[in-house]
Design a protein around this motif. Sequence first.
Motif, PDB file in Angstrom:
ATOM      1  N   ALA A  29      35.050  34.423 126.304  1.00 44.32           N
ATOM      2  CA  ALA A  29      35.050  34.530 124.836  1.00 44.32           C
ATOM      3  C   ALA A  29      33.665  34.305 124.259  1.00 44.32           C
ATOM      4  N   ALA A  30      32.828  33.530 124.957  1.00 46.15           N
ATOM      5  CA  ALA A  30      31.493  33.231 124.442  1.00 46.15           C
ATOM      6  C   ALA A  30      30.495  34.348 124.703  1.00 46.15           C
ATOM      7  N   ALA A  31      30.863  35.374 125.435  1.00 41.22           N
ATOM      8  CA  ALA A  31      29.937  36.446 125.795  1.00 41.22           C
ATOM      9  C   ALA A  31      29.613  37.320 124.587  1.00 41.22           C
ATOM     10  N   ASP A  32      28.387  37.819 124.553  1.00 38.42           N
ATOM     11  CA  ASP A  32      27.990  38.760 123.499  1.00 38.42           C
ATOM     12  C   ASP A  32      28.601  40.136 123.743  1.00 38.42           C
ATOM     13  N   GLN A  33      28.918  40.419 125.001  1.00 38.83           N
ATOM     14  CA  GLN A  33      29.493  41.719 125.356  1.00 38.83           C
ATOM     15  C   GLN A  33      30.415  41.513 126.553  1.00 38.83           C
ATOM     16  N   ILE A  34      31.562  42.188 126.518  1.00 36.83           N
ATOM     17  CA  ILE A  34      32.520  42.114 127.619  1.00 36.83           C
ATOM     18  C   ILE A  34      32.737  43.533 128.137  1.00 36.83           C
ATOM     19  N   VAL A  35      32.564  43.707 129.445  1.00 30.65           N
ATOM     20  CA  VAL A  35      32.798  44.996 130.086  1.00 30.65           C
ATOM     21  C   VAL A  35      34.061  44.863 130.932  1.00 30.65           C
ATOM     22  N   VAL A  36      35.078  45.645 130.622  1.00 31.66           N
ATOM     23  CA  VAL A  36      36.373  45.556 131.307  1.00 31.66           C
ATOM     24  C   VAL A  36      36.495  46.724 132.274  1.00 31.66           C
ATOM     25  N   LEU A  37      36.746  46.414 133.538  1.00 28.91           N
ATOM     26  CA  LEU A  37      36.940  47.440 134.561  1.00 28.91           C
ATOM     27  C   LEU A  37      38.407  47.506 134.943  1.00 28.91           C
ATOM     28  N   ASP A  38      38.865  48.711 135.256  1.00 25.82           N
ATOM     29  CA  ASP A  38      40.244  48.838 135.737  1.00 25.82           C
ATOM     30  C   ASP A  38      40.264  48.821 137.268  1.00 25.82           C
ATOM     31  N   ALA A  39      41.443  48.922 137.839  1.00 24.27           N
ATOM     32  CA  ALA A  39      41.600  48.787 139.289  1.00 24.27           C
ATOM     33  C   ALA A  39      40.929  49.912 140.061  1.00 24.27           C
ATOM     34  N   THR A  40      40.615  51.015 139.400  1.00 23.33           N
ATOM     35  CA  THR A  40      39.999  52.145 140.097  1.00 23.33           C
ATOM     36  C   THR A  40      38.477  52.129 140.025  1.00 23.33           C
ATOM     37  N   GLY A  41      37.889  51.104 139.379  1.00 19.01           N
ATOM     38  CA  GLY A  41      36.435  51.020 139.309  1.00 19.01           C
ATOM     39  C   GLY A  41      35.821  51.789 138.157  1.00 19.01           C
TER      40      GLY A  41
ATOM     41  N   ILE B  41      35.077  51.849 133.846  1.00 17.77           N
ATOM     42  CA  ILE B  41      35.051  51.019 132.650  1.00 17.77           C
ATOM     43  C   ILE B  41      36.128  51.543 131.697  1.00 17.77           C
ATOM     44  N   CYS B  42      37.068  50.650 131.356  1.00 20.00           N
ATOM     45  CA  CYS B  42      38.143  51.093 130.461  1.00 20.00           C
ATOM     46  C   CYS B  42      37.960  50.552 129.044  1.00 20.00           C
ATOM     47  N   GLN B  43      37.217  49.447 128.908  1.00 27.97           N
ATOM     48  CA  GLN B  43      36.940  48.899 127.570  1.00 27.97           C
ATOM     49  C   GLN B  43      35.587  48.201 127.595  1.00 27.97           C
ATOM     50  N   GLN B  44      35.011  48.114 126.375  1.00 30.69           N
ATOM     51  CA  GLN B  44      33.694  47.489 126.280  1.00 30.69           C
ATOM     52  C   GLN B  44      33.480  47.024 124.842  1.00 30.69           C
ATOM     53  N   GLY B  45      33.059  45.779 124.654  1.00 28.42           N
ATOM     54  CA  GLY B  45      32.825  45.273 123.303  1.00 28.42           C
ATOM     55  C   GLY B  45      32.852  43.754 123.273  1.00 28.42           C
ATOM     56  N   ARG B  46      32.932  43.187 122.059  1.00 26.90           N
ATOM     57  CA  ARG B  46      33.023  41.733 121.907  1.00 26.90           C
ATOM     58  C   ARG B  46      34.485  41.305 122.032  1.00 26.90           C
TER      59      ARG B  46
END
Length: 582
Positions: free
Chosen positions: A536-548, A550-555
């Motif tokens: 939660a403290a990150a300036d940016q969060i990069v979310v990866l799915d099981a296939t490698g 990027i499915c989401q990106q943001g705060r």
Amino acid sequence: MSGPLLPRYRRLMSVESWGRTITGVSLGAIVGALHGFALLALLPAMAALVTGGPSWGLGLAEWLVVLSVIAIVAAALDFWGMRTGYIGALGFIHEIHEALGAKVASMPIGAFDGASPGKYSRMVSQEMLNLGESIAHFVYAVIQRATSAVVIMIGVWFWDWRLGLFLLLACPVVIGLMLVSQRLVARGKKIAEPGEEELSTRMVEYAKCQGALRSCRQAANYPALERAFDTSLRTGRKALWLETAGSVINGALVQVIIVVMIMMTAHFAITGQWEGFAAVITIGMCLRFTTMLEDLVTQIIGIEERRELMDHVDEVMDTPSLSEPEVSAPLTNPGEVALKNVSFSYYEGTPVLHDISFRVAPGTMCALVGPSGCGKTTIARLVARFWDTSAGDVLVGGVNVTELTTTDLMTQLSLVFQDVYLFDDTLEANIQLGNPAASPEQVRWAAELAGVSEIVKRLPAGWDTRVGEGGRALSGGERQRVSIARALVKQAPIVLFDEATSALDAENEANIIHAMSELRKNSTLIVIAHKLETIAAADQIVVLDATGHICQQGRHEELLAAGGQYTRFWNERTAARGWALR
């Protein structure tokens, strides 16, 4: 790589060590020639002894003087040659250790696997001594005996052409048997080597993993080690049969040749074609010559047995190094990390990452989130250039990592991974490893921030306590604290955290989170974590799915509002936070 061994040694030796080796071998050739002349001189000396008169212009006394001079000169040169050769061999052992160390340090991490510790430890210990012995002893002996044989083969023609013909006819037969014997020995080594290498690897594994083995009740009966023993025994027996066959060919059949030569000599003596003393001389020379050839074959087999060891060294030295420029490109944006359309596969046809693109601005914190196996750790290792991408670019400081030397890239990065390794040294030395130029005050500052000072108070010798190989004297959380202290004292512009707070108790976690907050003031952070507060403290969060992908990106707030995989992840973690054992 195959072919003669001497050129393969040459490429691994300095000019000085190679020069000493060649000097030693050259002296060995001179000594061999002197031995050959001494054996030839015995022929007229024996004739002078039998007849009581001169032979080839010299009497018995003069020939004894000649033999004495040859013996003294040969003994002196032999000592000098062997000593020089051994010094060259010691230089080779020293230089190949340095060369292997430099090569291993330049190889991509992907070149190492679970068998590497056993393989390399065996290579730089037992195998290196055997290779040194080969260049110091066997090569010298081969050159010496070969030169002696050549001198004798040429010289006996001047004494009696029939003796020369005997030796000339015997030579190709013995050499042919030698080559067959050599091939059998080489074949045996190739059969036995994989089993020996596997056994070495399993023994290292058995010694290192006693905790896990005992917990599974496998310490006294480890199947993998038993299978390695069985395989090594089975292949060793096959190799032994082949090597025994080579020895039989080398020994027994050569003896048959000797017997045939003696019978032919006896026939010439009985039929009156040779005088009695000439027949005795011929038999003696034939026996000595064939013994010399046997010794030559034995030494060549000794060299051949070590060819497989040189193949191991060549395999490592020929492994492609991680390419890097001589001079790094200038950084255009220090502290920045960016991935552009990065794809990566550990094994061809099995991609781990697909078209990954994101940018981490200098001085910010980025959290990588996703299920196990989605490629989070792989991203961190690509930034550190443990591997090169299959496609796309990784930029550090605005420059592609392939345009930075390893030294300059590592200057930009501090790494805090799950598999923390501490060296068998003091706590202070392990922290100072991050920055050897750091002052004691800087080390104490980093230790205080990372919570290492609390550990010091509990240790019997304080700062001077040795932590043991791998840091076994400390707990996992304490090793993590030392690792973070290293990162703090290094003060690198970019810090990579891989699950730094996973599986830690509350005290260790609090110390590490506090240290991360301090690092965040001056460094860019890329964090792989599952702790809610860290994410939660990150300036940016990069979310990866099981296939490698990027499915989401943001705060954090943006991703929660958007729903999707991150929201499900957050809700699951939040629900799990309240779990308790009853």
